[in-house]
Design a protein around this motif. Structure first.
Motif, PDB file in Angstrom:
ATOM      1  N   SER A 229       0.825  -1.201   0.000  1.00  0.00           N
ATOM      2  CA  SER A 229       0.000   0.000   0.000  1.00  0.00           C
ATOM      3  C   SER A 229       0.857   1.246   0.000  1.00  0.00           C
ATOM      4  O   SER A 229       0.577   2.217  -0.726  1.00  0.00           O
ATOM      5  N   ALA A 232       2.261   1.543  -3.387  1.00  0.00           N
ATOM      6  CA  ALA A 232       1.230   2.018  -4.310  1.00  0.00           C
ATOM      7  C   ALA A 232       0.964   3.501  -4.128  1.00  0.00           C
ATOM      8  O   ALA A 232       0.762   4.242  -5.115  1.00  0.00           O
ATOM      9  N   ASN A 233       0.954   3.947  -2.883  1.00  0.00           N
ATOM     10  CA  ASN A 233       0.769   5.378  -2.627  1.00  0.00           C
ATOM     11  C   ASN A 233       1.905   6.188  -3.253  1.00  0.00           C
ATOM     12  O   ASN A 233       1.673   7.229  -3.884  1.00  0.00           O
ATOM     13  N   SER A 383      -4.464   1.960  -4.770  1.00  0.00           N
ATOM     14  CA  SER A 383      -4.053   2.393  -3.429  1.00  0.00           C
ATOM     15  C   SER A 383      -5.231   2.388  -2.475  1.00  0.00           C
ATOM     16  O   SER A 383      -5.130   1.911  -1.336  1.00  0.00           O
TER      17      SER A 383
END
Length: 454
Positions: A229, A232-233, A383
């Motif tokens: 995550s 992805a952010n 995300s």
């Protein structure tokens, strides 16, 4: 309720029984034996002899000790018993005696000293009833109760010949049957509980291990998803930055395309101006050619005029020279204009090609910008999804941890249940419920329930 009532008179008989009649009744219904005060047998009636298996010749003149245990016959208690009888003390009790064949017999007897006129004991008379069947039944019941106290439910008593003990024996047997059935059921239930508890314990141990493994895996998964995550952010932020750059590049390309269009337009104007200049130069060349012809004609006319035309001839010569130089300059300018015009045409061609290339670049930049925008949108969506997954995995991890704790509690309860069930099985195994009927051999008379004396 009166236990003793007055007997009504019988015809021919007075209100009091005669002694011979009473003695006949006793002799006919009871076992009677007479002893000397020291215990020597004087007389035994048929009931007594039949009950113990002797004949009169075998007992008369013998001592009472022949009817008791050898060890008891040698005891101080036995000697004291006869001393008390000789002193005139009567005894009534239940006694155990030994038959001729060695088997025990139980009697309910009274030993009564008989005194003479001087109060001296001359003999001892014993009146007895055979209660062996009664005592054997009581002994069997006692043996069964003792067996019950030690966990043996297999004892059963034989049907007694004593009517009042039949109900007691049947009640005892029914009770043992019911207890046996109850214990059998408890054994089955306890075995089932023990087996089930073992299965529960085994299952919960496996479940606990799998739950712990799942919890550890979920914890690792949660950490991995958290990292994913975060990545992805970061990628979404980078995509946003790239999108911003792509938008700026697209704007720059749009500006460049406009500049190229302006440049192309300017080049076209320059090319048009060059053509116009060429036309003007052509006019100038024509004027220079005409001027040169006019100057030549003027020189010819001046020569014809002689001296008067000399000045005019000089002017004509100068004009022709100027026309010649103008023509040469116009030619040079025309050459330069033509070269510039060609260069402008070449530049215009290059600008056109550059415009097409810029158009391709602009189209590509727009395509890249849209793709980057799409990627950024997808990354943002991923995300968000990863955040939701991370929250769900965290909740699942918490639930799994709680399940693991619950499974551990269930496992502990299962272990406790298994131990309790094992204890119950051990306690129930103390009982034996195999049915059997006792009574083939009469047990010894319990001490305290009968008297050895006498």
């Amino acid at each position: 309720m009166a236990f003793f009532r007055k007997t009504p008179p019988v015809e021919g008989i007075g209100r009091r029984y005669e002694k011979p009649d009473l003695l006949d009744v006793v002799d006919a219904t009871q076992a009677v034996i007479h002893f000397k005060p020291d215990g020597e047998v004087l007389f035994a009636n048929e009931n007594f002899l039949s009950a113990l298996g002797y004949s009169a010749n075998e007992v008369e003149g013998e001592h009472h000790r022949m009817f008791v245990d050898e060890d008891y016959a040698k005891s101080e208690e036995y000697a004291e018993f006869w001393q008390k009888l000789e002193a005139g003390e009567p005894f009534t009790s239940q006694y155990k005696r030994i038959r001729k064949d060695g088997e025990p017999i139980y009697i309910l007897a009274t030993y009564c000293p008989v005194r003479d006129q001087n109060g001296i004991v001359r003999r001892v008379i014993k009146i007895a009833s055979d209660v062996t069947d009664r005592q054997n039944t009581i002994n069997e019941i006692e043996k069964g109760l003792n067996a019950l106290s030690s966990g043996d439910l297999s004892m059963r008593v034989t049907r007694s010949s004593v009517p009042e003990l039949v109900v007691l024996g049947e009640a005892f047997n029914d009770t043992m049957e019911n207890l046996s059935a109850l214990v059998e059921n408890v054994k089955k239930v306890s075995d089932t509980v023990y087996t089930a508890s073992q299965g529960i314990q085994s299952t919960t141990i496996g479940l606990s291990q799998r739950t712990e493994t799942t919890a550890a895996t979920l914890e690792e998964t949660a950490a991995a998803i958290e990292e994913l995550s975060s990545t992805a952010n970061s990628a979404a932020e980078e995509a946003k930055s790239v999108k911003t750059t792509a938008d700026a590049t697209s704007q720059t390309a749009e500006t460049g395309r406009e500049l190229v269009a302006n440049l192309t337009e300017a080049m076209e104007k320059i090319e048009s101006s060059s053509d116009q200049i060429g036309e003007i130069i052509s006019v100038i060349e024509g004027i220079a050619f005409q001027t040169n012809l006019l100057a030549l004609n003027a020189g010819v006319e001046a020569a014809r005029a002689g001296d008067s035309g000399r000045g005019f001839a000089v002017v004509a010569s100068e004009v022709r020279g100027l026309a010649q130089r103008s023509s040469e300059s116009a030619s040079e300018i025309k050459s330069l204009i033509q070269s510039s015009s060609q260069n402008v045409k070449d530049g215009s061609t290059l600008v056109g090609r550059a415009a097409k290339e810029f158009e391709s670049v602009f189209t590509g930049v727009n395509t890249i910008s849209r793709s980057v925008q799409h990627i950024a949108s997808n990354l943002q969506m991923q995300s968000d999804v990863l955040k939701e997954i991370n929250v769900a995995v965290s909740q699942l991890d918490q639930a799994t941890q709680q399940n693991a704790a619950t499974v551990n509690e269930v496992n502990d309860s299962g272990m406790l249940l298994a131990r309790e069930a094992e204890t119950l099985v051990g306690e129930i195994s103390h009982f034996s419920v195999t049915g059997s009927v006792s009574g083939a051999e009469a047990p010894a008379f319990p001490v305290g329930e009968y008297s050895k004396a006498g």
